[in-house]
Design a protein around this motif. Structure first.
Motif, PDB file in Angstrom:
ATOM      1  N   ARG A  69       0.825  -1.210   0.000  1.00 20.89           N
ATOM      2  CA  ARG A  69       0.000   0.000   0.000  1.00 20.89           C
ATOM      3  C   ARG A  69       0.862   1.265   0.000  1.00 20.89           C
ATOM      4  NH1 ARG A  69      -3.353  -3.314   3.747  1.00 20.89           N
ATOM      5  NH2 ARG A  69      -5.227  -3.891   2.584  1.00 20.89           N
ATOM      6  N   LEU A  70       1.936   1.268   0.781  1.00 25.23           N
ATOM      7  CA  LEU A  70       2.800   2.450   0.856  1.00 25.23           C
ATOM      8  C   LEU A  70       3.464   2.757  -0.483  1.00 25.23           C
ATOM      9  CD1 LEU A  70       4.562   1.973   4.322  1.00 25.23           C
ATOM     10  CD2 LEU A  70       2.984   3.805   3.687  1.00 25.23           C
ATOM     11  N   THR A  71       3.827   1.728  -1.210  1.00 21.73           N
ATOM     12  CA  THR A  71       4.492   1.931  -2.498  1.00 21.73           C
ATOM     13  C   THR A  71       3.505   2.172  -3.630  1.00 21.73           C
ATOM     14  OG1 THR A  71       4.576  -0.466  -2.886  1.00 21.73           O
ATOM     15  CG2 THR A  71       6.508   0.539  -1.863  1.00 21.73           C
ATOM     16  N   GLY A  72       2.219   2.024  -3.349  1.00 23.25           N
ATOM     17  CA  GLY A  72       1.217   2.176  -4.398  1.00 23.25           C
ATOM     18  C   GLY A  72       1.339   1.118  -5.475  1.00 23.25           C
ATOM     19  N   ALA A  73       1.799  -0.051  -5.097  1.00 20.34           N
ATOM     20  CA  ALA A  73       2.065  -1.115  -6.069  1.00 20.34           C
ATOM     21  C   ALA A  73       0.794  -1.530  -6.802  1.00 20.34           C
ATOM     22  CB  ALA A  73       2.681  -2.321  -5.373  1.00 20.34           C
ATOM     23  N   ARG A  74       0.959  -1.757  -8.095  1.00 21.55           N
ATOM     24  CA  ARG A  74      -0.111  -2.285  -8.930  1.00 21.55           C
ATOM     25  C   ARG A  74       0.326  -3.547  -9.677  1.00 21.55           C
ATOM     26  NH1 ARG A  74      -1.478   2.826  -8.150  1.00 21.55           N
ATOM     27  NH2 ARG A  74      -3.680   3.427  -8.250  1.00 21.55           N
ATOM     28  N   LYS A  75       1.626  -3.734  -9.774  1.00 26.96           N
ATOM     29  CA  LYS A  75       2.159  -4.903 -10.470  1.00 26.96           C
ATOM     30  C   LYS A  75       3.200  -5.551  -9.557  1.00 26.96           C
ATOM     31  CE  LYS A  75       4.171  -6.310 -14.914  1.00 26.96           C
ATOM     32  NZ  LYS A  75       4.671  -5.836 -16.233  1.00 26.96           N
ATOM     33  N   ALA A  76       2.878  -6.740  -9.063  1.00 26.85           N
ATOM     34  CA  ALA A  76       3.715  -7.393  -8.057  1.00 26.85           C
ATOM     35  C   ALA A  76       4.148  -8.777  -8.541  1.00 26.85           C
ATOM     36  CB  ALA A  76       2.964  -7.511  -6.735  1.00 26.85           C
ATOM     37  N   LEU A  77       5.236  -9.234  -7.950  1.00 26.78           N
ATOM     38  CA  LEU A  77       5.844 -10.520  -8.307  1.00 26.78           C
ATOM     39  C   LEU A  77       6.158 -11.286  -7.032  1.00 26.78           C
ATOM     40  CD1 LEU A  77       7.298 -12.352 -10.489  1.00 26.78           C
ATOM     41  CD2 LEU A  77       9.335 -10.963 -10.044  1.00 26.78           C
ATOM     42  N   GLU A  78       5.865 -12.589  -7.049  1.00 21.85           N
ATOM     43  CA  GLU A  78       6.224 -13.438  -5.914  1.00 21.85           C
ATOM     44  C   GLU A  78       6.945 -14.680  -6.421  1.00 21.85           C
ATOM     45  OE1 GLU A  78       3.923 -14.536  -2.072  1.00 21.85           O
ATOM     46  OE2 GLU A  78       3.324 -16.027  -3.555  1.00 21.85           O
ATOM     47  N   ILE A  79       8.057 -15.006  -5.787  1.00 20.98           N
ATOM     48  CA  ILE A  79       8.801 -16.222  -6.110  1.00 20.98           C
ATOM     49  C   ILE A  79       8.736 -17.134  -4.891  1.00 20.98           C
ATOM     50  CG2 ILE A  79      11.007 -17.185  -6.839  1.00 20.98           C
ATOM     51  CD1 ILE A  79      11.728 -14.428  -7.950  1.00 20.98           C
ATOM     52  N   GLY A  80       7.969 -18.195  -4.999  1.00 17.42           N
ATOM     53  CA  GLY A  80       7.753 -19.107  -3.887  1.00 17.42           C
ATOM     54  C   GLY A  80       6.397 -18.852  -3.252  1.00 17.42           C
ATOM     55  N   VAL A  81       5.397 -19.682  -3.572  1.00 17.06           N
ATOM     56  CA  VAL A  81       4.031 -19.443  -3.121  1.00 17.06           C
ATOM     57  C   VAL A  81       3.685 -20.276  -1.891  1.00 17.06           C
ATOM     58  CG1 VAL A  81       1.589 -19.630  -3.787  1.00 17.06           C
ATOM     59  CG2 VAL A  81       3.286 -18.841  -5.458  1.00 17.06           C
ATOM     60  N   PHE A  82       4.117 -21.549  -1.862  1.00 12.78           N
ATOM     61  CA  PHE A  82       3.722 -22.513  -0.833  1.00 12.78           C
ATOM     62  C   PHE A  82       2.182 -22.566  -0.808  1.00 12.78           C
ATOM     63  CE2 PHE A  82       3.698 -23.747   3.897  1.00 12.78           C
ATOM     64  CZ  PHE A  82       3.793 -25.083   3.600  1.00 12.78           C
ATOM     65  N   THR A  83       1.539 -22.379   0.337  1.00 20.75           N
ATOM     66  CA  THR A  83       0.078 -22.460   0.383  1.00 20.75           C
ATOM     67  C   THR A  83      -0.593 -21.100   0.212  1.00 20.75           C
ATOM     68  OG1 THR A  83       0.081 -22.312   2.797  1.00 20.75           O
ATOM     69  CG2 THR A  83       0.111 -24.531   1.822  1.00 20.75           C
ATOM     70  N   GLY A  84       0.181 -20.070  -0.040  1.00 23.88           N
ATOM     71  CA  GLY A  84      -0.403 -18.810  -0.469  1.00 23.88           C
ATOM     72  C   GLY A  84      -0.598 -17.729   0.562  1.00 23.88           C
TER      73      GLY A  84
END
Length: 221
Positions: A57-72
């Protein structure tokens, strides 16, 4: 004031995750379900999840990336914090674990914000760069196989926009990073990444003693 971070005793952790926690009910349910699994130690802590949401929220992110999901847990925390038009690209190789994640994304009403790619992350990251995605991501979270942390760092830093934020989990590794006798591949890789991030002039850096250690790197403009 305190010269050192407090030791997180069981009563203090119960306070942190109870009376002062804003953990959404759907995240708590996911955490409790995952807590029954033999691999439960791999789950993100609730206080880390709340910090990730705040950072999104602080960065105003709209496009994010995650490496490693596990159960989410982390992907759900991020997806809930994204605006309705925001999107999270989640990378993993396990159909079994991510099936749990998919169920909770749907339950929380954010499934349309998450795109899951089941393939080796380095292959997907290379494909993103080849497709011209460099410098387009606002936020990235890495919590995957530790020996590849250095390679993930290279790829993610290229994909982040100037001012984008990277968060890396497990960077204290149960304290083993500070043990000179610990020389296994995972500890060595994490220790090397910590040193590299600390010295990298391309980012602003801090390492927080939260969960198992959370490193933050802001890509400098």
């Amino acid at each position: 004031m305190s010269r050192h971070t407090l030791s997180l005793t069981d009563p203090l952790w119960a306070y942190l995750t109870g009376p002062v926690s804003r953990e959404p009910a759907v995240l708590r349910a996911l955490r409790e379900e995952t807590g029954q699994m033999p691999e439960a130690r791999m789950q993100l802590s609730p206080e880390q999840g709340q910090l990730l949401a705040m950072l999104v929220r602080l960065t105003g992110a709209r496009k994010a990336l995650e490496i490693g999901v596990f159960t989410g847990y982390s992907s759900l925390a991020v997806a809930l914090a994204l605006p309705p038009e925001g999107r999270l690209l989640a990378l993993d190789v396990s159909e079994t674990f991510t099936a749990v994640a998919r169920r909770y994304w749907a339950q929380a009403g954010v499934a349309e914000r998450v795109s899951l790619r089941l393939a080796p992350a380095l292959d997907t990251l290379a494909a993103l760069r080849a497709a011209g995605e460099e410098g387009t991501f606002d936020f990235a979270f890495v919590d995957a196989d530790k020996p590849n942390y250095g390679r993930y760092y290279d790829e993610v830093l290229a994909l982040l926009r100037p001012g984008g934020l990277l968060a890396v989990d497990n960077t204290l590794w149960g304290g083993r990073v500070a043990d000179p006798e610990a020389d296994d591949a995972e500890t060595t890789a994490i220790r090397a990444l910590n040193a590299r991030m600390q010295a990298d002039p391309a980012i602003d850096f801090c390492l927080l003693p939260l969960g198992d250690g959370l490193s933050l790197g802001r890509k400098r403009p």
